[in-house]
Design an enzyme around this catalytic site. Structure first.
Site, mmCIF file in Angstrom:
data_model
loop_
_atom_site.group_PDB
_atom_site.id
_atom_site.type_symbol
_atom_site.label_atom_id
_atom_site.label_comp_id
_atom_site.label_asym_id
_atom_site.label_seq_id
_atom_site.Cartn_x
_atom_site.Cartn_y
_atom_site.Cartn_z
ATOM 1 N N ASP A 1 -3.594 55.838 62.393
ATOM 2 C CA ASP A 1 -2.694 55.293 61.509
ATOM 3 C C ASP A 1 -2.730 53.737 61.327
ATOM 4 O OD1 ASP A 1 -1.558 57.885 61.256
ATOM 5 O OD2 ASP A 1 0.502 57.510 62.035
ATOM 6 N N ASP B 1 -1.012 66.946 56.395
ATOM 7 C CA ASP B 1 -1.325 66.279 57.734
ATOM 8 C C ASP B 1 -1.375 67.360 59.058
ATOM 9 O OD1 ASP B 1 -1.224 64.361 59.781
ATOM 10 O OD2 ASP B 1 0.839 63.627 59.254
HETATM 11 C C1 GLA Z 1 0.817 60.989 61.132
HETATM 12 C C2 GLA Z 1 0.331 60.270 59.585
HETATM 13 C C3 GLA Z 1 1.311 59.404 59.083
HETATM 14 C C4 GLA Z 1 2.632 59.944 58.921
HETATM 15 C C5 GLA Z 1 3.082 60.567 60.182
HETATM 16 C C6 GLA Z 1 4.639 61.367 59.798
HETATM 17 O O1 GLA Z 1 0.983 60.223 62.085
HETATM 18 O O2 GLA Z 1 -0.920 60.026 60.030
HETATM 19 O O3 GLA Z 1 0.568 58.779 57.904
HETATM 20 O O4 GLA Z 1 2.559 60.691 57.813
HETATM 21 O O5 GLA Z 1 2.197 61.535 60.602
HETATM 22 O O6 GLA Z 1 4.914 62.036 60.966
#
Ligand code: GLA
Length: 385
Positions: free
Chosen positions: A207, A149
């Site tokens: 997200d 990520d």
């Molecule tokens: C980002 C990702 C999410 C999750 C969060 C965790 O927002 O896009 O899917 O993994 O981080 O902190």
């Protein structure tokens, strides 16, 4: 030409040894990965006991039998580094190797999360400066899947590619097959280059949230991306929210239908140990899972749009077409599609995939009343003349 030929064969042979072949990568995710991830439901409240409970529930609920297999710990598991620079899990995860062994003992696969930055999105230790060490550690724990990520500002395309390629190479060097999931929210048209840095799947958007509008915004915005998906490399419009409580049954049915038409990874994000029978049905309907997991690996696309009334189609390996009639309005609407818009000449046999019922032969078009913020999902087999 005669003299060049053996040279060419030699070069091709060396390249095939040096670079993992496309076939090898495809083997990692021949169809979109299916599993469960801790983030959407548990967020930072995740620990070893809960992961064990979720893994067990994946088996007892019938989800494993339906095709779900990756059990993925998202952000907040990482602790500090030891004196040699190796990452140690937070005290919530006393024994990652034992946890991996437990997941494997259930016939499932183990997934984990990190970031190329110094800190993950939730502020835990990331892999910056320790990429190979981390990859080796994951491999020693039996990890089969890594979600990597970005968790920083967009930076430059070159910096982003370098960071992902570095982890890709580190994973290859471990010698363990590890599915590589890129998460950088779709920046820099990631679908164009993700596979070249080893991505088996890549997030195409920011997200998801557990409400119809955000889910629909993400799902219906995937128009134009289908040509970048295929066996081994998939567009990822983020995880499922099915069963988390923020959408109606029709809303969750829409997410399962649209994600399956999109050949999207199906990563459940709910509490598997506490599911209503209806949630289990939504997640495990074999007719719907078969759409997502079709071996042809074609991502579907819209064939008709009338504002919030949309028709999407996914071509299947057996020559049939899956058709989703989606209604983004809040009231019921009739939606129809002519077979020529689907590339079907003549009549077709139609099956309703949610009702799991054959509807009979239709001559030249198909239509249905679709509930507000809902879907009717059918599969059509052209009838041979
Ligand atoms: C980002 C990702 C999410 C999750 C969060 C965790 O927002 O896009 O899917 O993994 O981080 O902190």
């Amino acid at each position: 030409m005669k003299r060049l030929f053996p040279l060419l064969i030699g070069v091709l042979f060396c390249v095939s040894l040096a670079v993992p072949s496309f076939a090898q990568k495809t083997d990692l995710a021949p169809t979109p990965p299916m599993g469960w991830n801790s983030w959407n439901h548990f967020g930072a409240r995740i620990d070893e006991q809960i992961v064990r409970q979720q893994a067990k529930a994946m088996v007892t609920s019938g989800m494993k039998a339906a095709g779900f297999k990756y059990v993925i710990i998202d952000d907040t598991w990482a602790g500090k580094r030891n004196a040699q620079g190796f990452i140690e899990p937070d005290k919530k995860f006393p024994n990652m190797k034992a946890l991996g062994d437990y997941i494997h003992s259930l016939g499932l696969k183990f997934g984990i999360y990190s970031s190329p930055a110094a800190k993950t999105c939730a502020g835990y230790t990331g892999s910056l400066g320790h990429v190979q060490q981390d990859a080796d550690t994951y491999a020693s724990w039996g990890v089969d899947y890594l979600k990597y990520d970005w968790c920083q500002r967009p930076s430059t395309l070159a910096a982003m590619k370098t960071a992902y390629e570095q982890m890709h190479q580190a994973l290859l060097k471990t010698g363990r097959p590890i599915v590589f999931s890129l998460c950088q929210y779709g920046w820099f048209a990631v679908w164009r280059w993700s596979a070249s840095v080893g991505g088996n799947l890549w997030r195409t958007t920011g997200d998801i949230e557990d409400n119809y509008y955000r889910m629909a915004e993400i799902g219906f915005s995937q128009v134009g991306l289908s040509k970048f998906a295929g066996p081994g490399h998939w567009n990822d419009p983020d995880m499922l929210e099915v069963g988390n409580g923020g959408m109606s049954e029709d809303g969750y049915r829409t997410q399962m239908s649209l994600w399956s038409i999109l050949a999207a990874p199906l990563i459940a994000g709910n509490n598997l140990a506490k599911m209503t029978p209806y949630t289990v049905q939504l997640l495990t309907n074999p007719d719907v899972i078969a759409v997502d997991q079709d071996p042809l690996g074609k991502e579907g696309y819209p064939v008709k749009q009338e504002g919030p009334l949309q028709v999407w189609m996914k071509p299947m390996a057996d020559g049939s077409k899956v058709v989703g009639l989606f209604n983004e309005e809040i009231t019921t609407n009739h939606i129809s599609v002519n077979f020529d818009q689907l590339g079907i000449q003549g009549a077709a046999r139609v099956r309703d995939l949610w009702l799991r019922k054959n509807l009979g032969i239709f001559k030249s078009k198909f239509g249905a009343w679709v509930p507000g913020q809902g879907v009717v999902l059918v599969r059509m087999w052209p009838v041979k003349k």
